[in-house]
Enzyme design. Structure first.
Site, mmCIF file in Angstrom:
data_model
loop_
_atom_site.group_PDB
_atom_site.id
_atom_site.type_symbol
_atom_site.label_atom_id
_atom_site.label_comp_id
_atom_site.label_asym_id
_atom_site.label_seq_id
_atom_site.Cartn_x
_atom_site.Cartn_y
_atom_site.Cartn_z
ATOM 1 N N ARG A 27 0.799 -0.886 0.000
ATOM 2 C CA ARG A 27 0.099 0.062 0.292
ATOM 3 C C ARG A 27 0.915 1.364 -0.278
ATOM 4 O O ARG A 27 0.110 2.349 -0.644
ATOM 5 C CB ARG A 27 -0.814 0.036 1.116
ATOM 6 N N ILE A 57 -9.240 1.190 -1.806
ATOM 7 C CA ILE A 57 -8.628 0.274 -2.310
ATOM 8 C C ILE A 57 -8.004 -0.268 -1.336
ATOM 9 O O ILE A 57 -6.822 0.912 -0.081
ATOM 10 C CB ILE A 57 -8.195 -0.151 -3.408
ATOM 11 N N GLU A 58 -7.093 -0.902 -0.679
ATOM 12 C CA GLU A 58 -6.159 -1.395 0.291
ATOM 13 C C GLU A 58 -6.211 -1.071 1.436
ATOM 14 O O GLU A 58 -5.401 -0.636 2.303
ATOM 15 C CB GLU A 58 -4.755 -1.406 -0.649
ATOM 16 N N GLY A 59 -6.867 -1.180 1.934
ATOM 17 C CA GLY A 59 -7.672 -0.591 2.739
ATOM 18 C C GLY A 59 -8.219 0.504 3.146
ATOM 19 O O GLY A 59 -8.002 1.715 2.904
#
Ligand SMILES: Cc1cc2nc3c(=O)[nH]c(=O)nc-3n(C[C@H](O)[C@H](O)[C@H](O)COP(=O)(O)OP(=O)(O)OC[C@H]3O[C@@H](n4cnc5c(N)ncnc54)[C@H](O)[C@@H]3O)c2cc1C
Length: 625
Positions: free
Chosen positions: A295, A425-427
């Site tokens: 990330r 995205i990605e958390g």
């Protein structure tokens, strides 16, 4: 959609907890901040890229820029929603699908810093192309394979991946977004465990429809731990095409329109056990570790977005004259430009600092990477919004339309659409808050939270109380004393030094306040998401200030643009301090109970009265042709 219960929530939290990296092998700058200790020595001097590594990166960037400009027209890509095969072939031929893969396996073997520099360049040209490359190597098969794969797997797959076999990362499912504990995809062992049969659906797998190799997270049979069944999620490499794997639907989005993203179905997909990455049950750990590093691409891309926004504004704020002067001379516009420039500088400082810390292996950066992702994606969205505002009506107009009117085709409208996804995205930002809060509270969770565990005996609890009492009686008084080490820092100018003193003082205030809040709420603090978010934001701002000061200091040291760099630093710190004080005030002020009402009312159809005189969205809606 299955309805979750209280037990599901606990199961989700237990699984997330078990996948957490528990040990801190190196000190963490931000974890220390939350404990009231300002470790300037961990981030200063600002780690500079070595001349050799920088030269390698510079050379890659020159060739990459040529490749992008020759083969990719970002406007056409956005309009058609397709990244042409010729562009993909050129990227593969240039080795850009293997930037992170070691040279021994046919990749470029770039350092993390050079890899993210390359991604920043790509994203500044075309968001869709950046996502193709990033989904492949920031989170796709190469990343977990490099970290957790065995030699045979690396030999078998990395050369293929470096040559351009597109890969994808498949975790999300229709019912499983931020909370993977409810994963429905299963992998059932057959033939004495020599093979696994995967069944289930994965949603929004970026690169999925084009992938030759996918990392797929699936539930394998539970393991017995202390007589209790423990859920196991395992990471598999799946080769495509393969019988039983199909794309149910290719998803379309508001931005990054030329990515290939699929709703994938696995129907009795047979995979050999050799394709398990790491061990059985390591899947979630692998996914989280992959995201911890993966990330980082997002904040670097966010800094790049800030830089392109500055370039869009440069001529415009000078040449656009309204009310008798350049709009850049009007204070309101100048303030917007200040926010764009200062935040771009801060995101850049945080991201590259974190990359260097990973590379030098001197610090644990799980908090810094999450904070950089959270702060970078949030502020980049704000930067893009402000740039659109500065461009006025032209900001809202497409680049194509502008060009047709013989005006410069500044694509802020496209950049805005492409940028929004990074907060999801990605958390998501909300999940980043929870993740950062959990890591920030680790000291207290380890010290006292076991007391609330009914499974722990009274005698053990007495031991915990005694140990905690001793620890806090030594730790807490220190939070009221100044940090003497800060007085030995001489190399900064007076202005920046006073900011360091502020960070040091505020870190102690943060630790005290967090401790008081913990005493007040006990283990129930985890449900106080609003309060925790304020603490996370204070820690975030302190890290942002410290990284910015460290970077500014390194540039000032070389006497580059001293006036501008000092102004940006001072302006950023001023804004951060204002925000920090607001967060402290918010923590002290109890949230009105009424704030909970709207969400409950909406769920219970008690807000229908407010939704009058509109054509309401109905879930049973069918499109009008
Ligand atoms: C363009 C695109 C590309 C993607 N690429 C991939 C990919 O390559 N691989 C992959 O596996 N996935 C991918 N995803 C999925 C992405 O990672 C998820 O969208 C993301 O994890 C959030 O999950 P969700 O959308 O299901 O939201 P949900 O988890 O349903 O959350 C909905 C909202 O509730 C909030 N929320 C949820 N839980 C909590 C909580 N405990 N506390 C407070 N707030 C909470 C969230 O922050 C969010 O605002 C992609 C998605 C998109 C749109």
């Amino acid at each position: 959609m299955n309805k979750p219960g209280k037990q599901d929530k606990q199961a989700s939290m237990d699984l997330a907890e078990s996948a957490r990296q528990t040990k801190w092998q190196h000190p963490s700058f931000t974890a220390e901040l939350f404990k009231g200790s300002f470790r300037w020595d961990l981030i200063h001097p600002y780690p500079a890229q070595s001349d050799t590594d920088k030269a390698i990166g510079d050379a890659v960037l020159v060739e990459l820029e040529k490749c992008l400009k020759t083969h990719i027209n970002p406007e056409a890509v956005d309009k058609s929603g397709v990244l042409p095969e010729t562009a993909l072939d050129a990227l593969k031929a240039g080795g850009y699908f293997g930037m992170k893969i070691p040279k021994a396996y046919g990749g470029m073997g770039l350092s993390i810093t050079n890899y993210v520099r390359a991604m920043e360049l790509v994203a500044s040209w075309c968001g869709s192309t950046a996502v193709w490359l990033s989904a492949h190597q920031s989170i796709g098969v190469p990343q977990p394979l490099k970290e957790f794969g065995n030699d045979a797997q690396k030999e078998k797959y990395l050369p293929r991946l470096a040559a351009g076999a597109v890969s994808a990362f498949s975790l999300t499912e229709p019912d499983v977004g931020s909370d993977p504990a409810r994963m429905g995809t299963t992998a059932t062992p057959i033939d004495d465990g020599n093979y696994y049969i995967i069944n289930g659906q994965k949603l929004w797998t970026t690169n999925g429809p084009a992938a030759e190799l996918l990392v797929v997270m699936a539930e394998t049979p539970p393991k017995l731990v202390h007589g209790k069944e423990k859920k196991q999620i395992t990471a598999f490499i799946v080769e495509a095409p393969t019988p039983g794997l199909s794309v149910l639907h290719e998803c379309e989005f508001m931005g990054i329109r030329a990515i290939r993203n699929g709703w994938m179905e696995f129907k009795d997909v047979k995979v050999p056990k050799e394709n398990i990455i790491g061990n059985l049950g390591d899947g979630l750990k692998i996914a989280l570790a992959t995201l911890n590093v993966g990330r980082l691409t997002i904040p670097v891309i966010s800094a790049g977005t800030g830089k392109v926004c500055l370039s869009y504004c440069q001529d415009w704020i000078k040449q656009r004259v309204q009310w008798g002067q350049s709009i850049g001379k009007h204070q309101a516009v100048a303030n917007l430009v200040n926010d764009i420039a200062t935040h771009t500088f801060a995101i850049d400082a945080m991201s590259f600092l974190t990359c260097s810390l990973i590379e030098n292996e001197t610090a644990d950066v799980r908090l810094e990477a999450a904070i950089a992702k959270y702060f970078g994606s949030e502020r980049a969205w704000d930067i893009v919004d402000k740039t659109m505002q500065i461009r006025g009506g032209r900001g809202f107009e497409t680049a194509d339309s502008l060009r047709k009117r013989n005006e410069p085709g500044i694509p802020i409208e496209r950049v805005m659409r492409d940028t929004r996804i990074n907060r999801i995205i990605e958390g998501t930002s909300e999940i980043m808050h929870l993740f950062i809060a959990r890591e920030a509270m680790d000291l207290h969770i380890k010290t006292v939270f076991a007391l609330s565990n009914p499974a722990i005996s009274i005698s053990k609890k007495i031991g915990i109380v005694l140990k905690a009492g001793l620890f806090y009686s030594l730790w807490y008084p220190k939070l009221w004393l100044p940090s003497w080490s800060i007085f030995s820092i001489k190399h900064l100018n007076q202005r920046n030094l006073s900011q360091l003193h502020y960070i040091s003082r505020t870190s102690k205030r943060l630790a005290r306040s967090l401790f008081h809040t913990m005493v007040r709420f006990g283990p129930k603090l985890e449900y106080q998401q609003a309060i925790l978010a304020h603490y996370v934001d204070i820690g975030t701002q302190l890290f942002a200030m410290a990284a910015t000061l460290s970077k500014a200091e390194s540039i000032l040291h070389n006497h580059q643009n001293p006036k501008t760099i000092q102004a940006l630093t001072t302006a950023f710190c001023h804004q951060s301090r204002k925000e920090i004080e607001q967060h402290f005030r918010a923590v002290r002020t109890a949230e009105p109970q009424e704030k909970k009402v709207a969400s409950e009312a909406l769920m219970n159809a008690d807000l229908d009265w407010l939704m009058n005189d509109i054509i309401r969205f109905e879930t049973t809606d069918t499109p009008i042709n």
